[in-house]
Design an enzyme around this catalytic site. Structure first.
Site, PDB file in Angstrom:
ATOM      1  CG  HIS A   1      -2.140   0.799   1.016  1.00  0.00           C
ATOM      2  ND1 HIS A   1      -2.152   2.166   1.213  1.00  0.00           N
ATOM      3  CD2 HIS A   1      -3.378   0.472   0.611  1.00  0.00           C
ATOM      4  CE1 HIS A   1      -3.359   2.621   0.942  1.00  0.00           C
ATOM      5  NE2 HIS A   1      -4.124   1.625   0.586  1.00  0.00           N
ATOM      6  N   PRO A   2       0.549   2.205  -0.873  1.00  0.00           N
ATOM      7  CG  PRO A   2      -0.293   3.412  -2.697  1.00  0.00           C
ATOM      8  CD  PRO A   2      -0.564   2.209  -1.845  1.00  0.00           C
ATOM      9  CB  CYS A   3      -1.315   5.630   2.236  1.00  0.00           C
ATOM     10  SG  CYS A   3      -1.377   4.393   3.509  1.00  0.00           S
ATOM     11  N   GLY A   4       2.096   5.363   2.701  1.00  0.00           N
ATOM     12  CA  GLY A   4       3.198   5.876   3.510  1.00  0.00           C
ATOM     13  C   GLY A   4       4.413   6.266   2.689  1.00  0.00           C
TER      14      GLY A   4
END
Lengths: 190, 715
Positions: free
Chosen positions: A136-139
C-alpha cells in the site's frame, strides 16, 4: 520485472532495469496440493499408442516451486511508484497471502508487522484487471522524504528519477525479499 | 566435415544411447482462464469449434527451474472480429516467444473426457509435419513447437479441467546421443566468448529475440554469427562449423522437448545424419554457457520421413504427476465475485486496523452472532452498520410485513417488498442483506414477542409458550441482542432473557426528536457481581468490590422523578419520528456495541461519561470511552452520556425477577403476561410507589442515593 510508468520515466528505467524476466523462486518446505481437484484417471489411456516413447525422459520427483511476478506501477493519486506482485505455483494456481507470507524472509514479516510503512493489500491491477497484491502506497512519500533527508544534493535539486526509483526499491524490495545491490545506487549517482 | 569425423571417433553403435528429451511443462495463468470464461460467456456460447491460441515460452533462465509453455490472457484471440488476424500481443518480447496452438473447449465434462485424444494429437502433429514438408517451418520456426489444449470450463464453481499436449514427431529409429557437454566445455574459450556475444545480440534485438530456432556458424577465427534457419544453404557455402541452436526451456542435463521436432525438421529437410545442437539457456538475461549444452546426435534415416504420404507418429500428452490424466484447477478464490467482495470488505477493515486502530479485533467481529429484535427503521440501519463493521452473523426478528411507507425510512426494503400485501419483514431484510453482501449469514425469524400486561386466551396460550421458548432459544444461540422495537412492553421479555443469560444487550428507543441508546448492565447472576441475600430489598445490589452493576432499560422506571420528563417521550409508542433520528441512534448503537467488544471488561465495564478519565485506571481504550447511556436531542442538536445503576425493583433485571424466572420458567412468564400488576407486586414496586407517595422523608433518602448515580454532562 515489468515496469509501467508514464512515458518520460520509461527511458530512464530502460537503462536501469535490464528487460529480462525477473524470476523469483521459492522452494517451499512442504509442497501442499489442496487446491487441485481430485482427478480421475482415464481408464486405459496409458495403453493407447502414443502416450509415451523411449525418447521421453521420465522425470524424477518434481520440485514444487512458487513463482512471483513483480510490476512497478505509478499511482497518479498517491503520486508515487507502487509495487504490485502476485504468486503462483507451477500449474498456474494463484497463491494466497498466507502462503506468500510463508515465503517472505523472516525479517520481512517482522517489518510488515512493525512498521507503519508497509502493508500488503489485494487490489485490482490497474491494467490487467485481475486481483494482484500490492504494497500500500500511502506511507511512501513520507518515508521517501525521510530517506532523502540527509542528502544535500537531493534537498537542493530534487532527486533524479533513476535515483529515486533505486532508493524506493531498496526499501520496498526488502519486504518481498529482493535486495538492491549497492552498485546500482552508485552507478546512478555518477 | 569435422562433425562427421567427431561422430565416428571412439563410439560404436553398440554403446550409443537413445537421445532423450525432457517433456515440456505447461503453465496456464489464471488470467487465461479468466479471459476464456468471459469469451465463453459473451462470445462463444455453446460453440465448441477449435480456437487458435498462442502459447509463450522463453529459454531457461534458472539453473534449478525449467521454463514453461505459458498461456496468458493474451493467448486468446481478441474477440471483436471473428477472424482476428491481429494478435493480442506484440512481437519482439524476448521473454515471450509466441508458439501457435489449438484449443478445444468443450461444453460438458463428459464431452471433455470423451474427446478422442489420439486423433487430436495426430491432427496437430500433422500440421507440424506439413509445415516441415512445405518449408514453412524454416521461415517461421516457432510452428515446430505447436501445441494442443483441451479444456472444460465449469463456470458455476470456477473449476477448469484441462490437458496439454506437445506433439513431437517420433523418429523411428530414434536419434542417438553421441555426446553431451556443457557449452563452456565443448567450445574453445574464444568460441565461448564469441558465441555468448552473438547470442546476447540475437536476444537483445526485437527482430530476433522471439525466434526460438536458429543457426550458429563459427568461422575458423572463432568468430560466431547467428543466422536464421533459412540461411542454411548460405552457411554451407563457407567453410564453417554450424550448430543448430534453439531456446531450451529445460534446465536439466538433458535437452528440452522443442528439440524433438527440430530434429525431425533437420533430418527431413537437410537429410543430415550427424548434428550438433546448442541447447541455449540463460541466466539473468545473458547467455549462460555453463548451463547451456552442446549435444551431438546421430540420426538414422528413418523410414518414410522422405515419403510425403507417410506421417510420422506423435507423442506428447502431458503427464500429471506421472500419470496420463487431465488436470483441474479451481480459481474460485480469485474469480468468484462473492469471494472478491468478501476480500474487498476485509481489506477495508484491515486498512482501518493498520492505519488507525491496531487493536481492532476483526476475528471477534466476524464471529459474533447478533440478534436484532425489530426489523424497522432501527433494525435495518443497525443491520447495515453491523455489516460494515465486518459482522457476518445477523438474525432479524419481526412479526410484521413490509408496508408501503416503509422503504423510505427502513433502508433494507424496496417497493418490490411491499407488493402483494408485503413480504415478511424479517425475511425481506435477510434477503436484502445478502444482496448487499453475499457472504453475510443473515436469517429472518417471523414471530411475535409475548408482552407483559397483555393477557392471552387459553387458545392462544400454547402459541405464546412456543414463542417464549423460541425467543429463549434465539437469545441463547446469539452473543448480542439489539432491542429495536417500537413499544416498551415488547422489550421486557428479551431484557429478562438477556439478563438471565448475561448476553450483551443494546437498546435503542426513539421519541419524536430525541433518542436513547444504552447498553444493559450484566444480569444479577454473574461472576463479576455476587448475588446478595434476596431478603435485603432496600439495598442496591453490591458486588464483592463494592461496584454496582449498570442498569437495564427498565431500571429507569425507578429513577428519580427528575428524569421523568425525558422518559415520557421515550416510553410512548412512537411511529412518528424525525427521519434523521433513527440512523443516528442506530449508528450509535452499533458503535457502542463495537466498543463493548473491544473493552477488556466487555459487558461488565463501568459506564463512562464524556470527558471522564478512564474508570478502569489503565491506558485509554483505543475506541474511546464506553458510556452506559447516550441520550440525544435533535431539537438542540445535543447529546449526553449518563450512567444509571441497576435497581433492586427493576421489573426486568432485578435478582428477584430473574431468580423467579429461573425457578418457575414458563409459569412465571405466563403470570407476568396475564396479570398486569404481577411484576410490580413481585418486585415491591407497588410497595415502593405507595411509600413514595406517603413518606417524603424516605423518598428524600432514596433520592440522595440515586442522585450520586446520575452524572449528566451536557455536550
Amino acid at each position: 520485472m515489468c515496469v509501467l510508468v508514464p512515458a518520460e520515466v520509461c527511458s530512464a528505467l530502460h537503462l536501469m532495469f535490464k528487460p529480462h524476466k525477473l524470476l523469483l523462486i521459492f522452494f517451499p518446505q512442504d509442497s501442499n496440493e489442496e487446491e487441485m481437484c481430485a482427478v480421475e484417471e482415464e481408464a486405459g489411456f496409458c495403453e493407447i499408442e502414443g502416450a509415451a516413447d523411449n525418447a521421453t525422459l521420465v522425470q524424477s520427483k518434481h520440485h514444487e516451486a512458487h513463482f512471483y511476478d513483480f510490476h512497478i506501477v505509478y499511482s497518479s493519486s498517491f503520486r508515487v511508484p507502487v509495487l504490485y506482485f502476485r504468486a503462483y505455483c507451477s500449474d498456474g494456481r494463484p497463491l494466497l497471502l498466507n502462503d506468500i507470507e510463508k515465503d517472505l524472509p523472516a525479517c520481512s514479516s517482522k517489518v510488515l508487522l512493525e512498521t507503519k510503512w508497509s502493508f500488503i493489500t489485494l487490489e485490482e491491477h490497474p491494467f490487467l484487471n485481475r486481483p494482484w497484491y500490492k504494497l500500500h502506497p500511502c506511507g511512501t512519500s513520507e518515508w521517501m522524504k525521510l530517506l532523502c533527508l540527509g542528502d544535500e544534493v537531493a534537498a537542493k535539486n530534487g532527486l533524479a528519477i533513476e535515483l529515486y526509483l533505486v532508493s524506493w526499491f531498496s526499501v520496498v524490495g526488502q519486504v518481498v525479499g529482493l535486495k538492491t545491490p549497492l552498485e546500482m545506487v552508485k552507478s546512478q549517482r555518477n | 566435415m569435422a562433425q562427421e569425423e567427431k561422430s565416428r571417433s571412439g563410439r560404436g553403435s553398440s554403446s550409443s544411447t537413445i537421445l532423450q528429451f525432457v517433456p515440456f511443462n505447461s503453465l496456464a495463468d489464471e488470467g487465461f482462464w479468466h479471459r476464456l470464461s468471459s469469451l465463453k460467456l459473451n462470445k462463444y456460447g455453446i460453440d465448441d469449434s477449435p480456437i487458435p491460441i498462442t502459447g509463450f515460452y522463453a529459454p531457461c533462465s534458472h539453473s534449478q527451474v525449467s521454463n514453461h509453455l505459458t498461456l496468458l490472457a493474451e493467448s486468446l484471440p481478441i474477440g471483436e472480429n471473428d477472424q482476428s488476424s491481429m494478435p493480442a500481443f506484440s512481437r519482439g518480447n524476448r521473454n515471450r516467444c509466441p508458439v501457435p496452438g489449438t484449443l478445444y473447449n468443450t461444453n460438458t465434462l463428459e464431452t471433455f473426457h470423451a474427446l478422442d485424444k489420439k486423433s487430436l494429437l495426430k491432427e496437430e502433429a500433422n500440421k507440424i509435419w506439413e509445415d516441415i514438408r512445405t518449408g514453412r517451418a524454416v521461415e517461421d520456426s516457432a510452428v515446430l513447437s505447436r501445441f494442443l489444449l483441451i479444456s472444460f470450463a465449469d463456470l458455476k464453481n470456477w473449476s477448469f479441467h484441462y490437458w496439454f499436449a506437445f506433439p513431437a514427431l517420433v523418429l523411428d529409429p530414434p536419434a542417438t546421443l553421441v555426446e553431451s557437454k556443457r557449452a563452456s566445455e565443448w567450445f574453445t574459450p574464444e568460441e565461448v566468448k564469441s558465441v555468448s556475444v552473438a547470442c546476447n545480440g540475437w536476444r537483445n534485438s526485437s527482430l530476433t529475440a522471439d525466434v526460438p530456432f536458429f543457426l550458429i556458424s563459427i568461422a575458423s577465427n572463432s568468430h560466431a554469427t547467428i543466422r536464421h534457419l533459412k540461411d542454411w544453404e548460405a552457411c554451407q557455402a563457407d567453410n564453417q562449423k554450424v550448430l543448430f541452436g534453439f531456446y531450451d526451456p529445460c534446465h536439466e542435463k538433458d535437452p528440452g522437448w522443442p528439440l524433438r521436432n527440430f530434429l525431425a525438421l533437420i533430418s527431413s529437410r537437410w537429410n543430415l545424419k550427424s548434428v550438433h545442437f546448442l541447447c541455449y539457456r540463460e541466466s539473468r538475461g545473458f547467455a549462460d554457457m555453463e548451463l547451456s549444452l552442446v549435444i551431438e546426435a546421430l540420426i538414422t534415416a528413418p523410414q518414410g520421413l522422405n515419403d510425403r504420404q507417410l506421417v510420422p507418429n506423435a507423442v506428447g500428452w502431458e503427464k500429471n504427476k506421472n500419470k496420463y490424466v487431465s488436470r483441474c484447477i479451481n480459481l474460485a478464490k480469485s474469480m468468484d465475485p462473492t469471494r472478491l467482495a468478501e476480500s474487498a470488505a476485509d481489506l477495508n477493515l484491515k486498512l482501518m486496523r493498520w492505519r488507525a486502530l491496531p487493536s481492532l479485533n476483526l476475528d471477534k467481529l466476524s464471529s459474533v452472532k447478533c440478534l436484532l429484535i425489530g426489523a424497522g427503521t432501527l433494525g435495518c440501519q443497525v443491520a447495515r452498520m453491523l455489516m460494515a463493521w465486518g459482522v457476518r452473523k445477523i438474525t432479524l426478528l419481526d412479526n410484521g410485513r413490509v408496508a408501503m411507507s416503509n422503504p423510505l425510512r427502513q433502508s433494507l426494503y424496496t417497493l418490490d417488498d411491499c407488493l402483494n400485501g408485503g413480504d415478511f419483514k424479517a425475511f425481506a431484510a435477510a434477503k436484502s442483506l445478502k444482496r448487499i453482501f453475499p457472504a453475510v449469514e443473515a436469517k429472518g425469524e417471523v414471530m411475535a414477542i409475548p408482552m407483559p400486561g397483555h393477557p392471552v386466551t387459553n387458545q392462544e396460550e400454547k402459541s405464546v409458550v412456543d414463542d417464549c421458548n423460541r425467543l429463549y432459544d434465539l437469545v441463547d444461540s446469539h452473543d448480542a441482542v439489539f432491542l429495536l422495537t417500537d413499544t416498551r412492553e415488547s422489550r421486557w421479555l428479551p431484557t429478562l432473557l438477556c439478563a438471565s443469560a448475561n448476553k450483551i444487550t443494546i437498546t435503542a428507543a426513539l421519541g419524536f426528536d430525541s433518542f436513547l441508546v444504552m447498553r444493559h448492565g450484566p444480569g444479577p447472576f454473574s461472576s463479576a457481581h455476587a448475588k446478595t441475600s434476596s431478603a435485603d430489598m432496600d439495598n442496591l445490589t453490591l458486588s464483592d468490590k463494592g461496584r454496582k452493576r449498570l442498569g437495564c432499560y427498565f431500571c429507569n422506571d425507578v429513577v428519580a422523578p427528575t428524569d421523568s420528563t425525558a422518559n415520557r417521550t421515550l416510553d410512548q409508542q412512537c411511529t412518528v419520528t424525525r427521519p434523521g433520528l433513527a440512523p443516528i441512534a442506530s449508528s450509535l448503537a452499533v458503535e457502542l456495541f463495537v466498543s463493548i467488544l473491544h473493552h477488556p471488561d466487555g459487558m461488565f465495564a463501568e459506564g463512562d461519561i464524556t470527558n471522564s478519565t478512564s474508570s478502569s485506571g489503565s491506558s485509554e481504550p483505543p475506541l474511546g470511552i464506553l458510556p452506559h447511556q447516550i441520550r440525544g436531542s435533535l431539537f438542540q442538536f445535543s447529546q449526553m452520556t449518563l450512567v444509571g445503576h441497576s435497581s433492586n425493583s427493576c421489573t426486568a433485571c432485578c435478582d428477584t425477577v430473574v431468580s423467579e424466572y429461573r425457578e418457575k420458567g414458563i409459569e412465571f412468564l405466563l403470570q407476568a403476561i396475564n396479570h398486569p400488576t404481577y411484576l410490580e407486586d413481585l418486585t415491591g414496586l407497588t410497595e415502593l410507589k405507595k411509600s413514595a407517595n406517603s413518606f417524603n422523608l424516605d423518598w428524600d433518602d432514596e433520592k440522595d442515593d440515586y442522585d450520586d448515580d446520575d452524572d449528566c454532562v451536557e455536550i
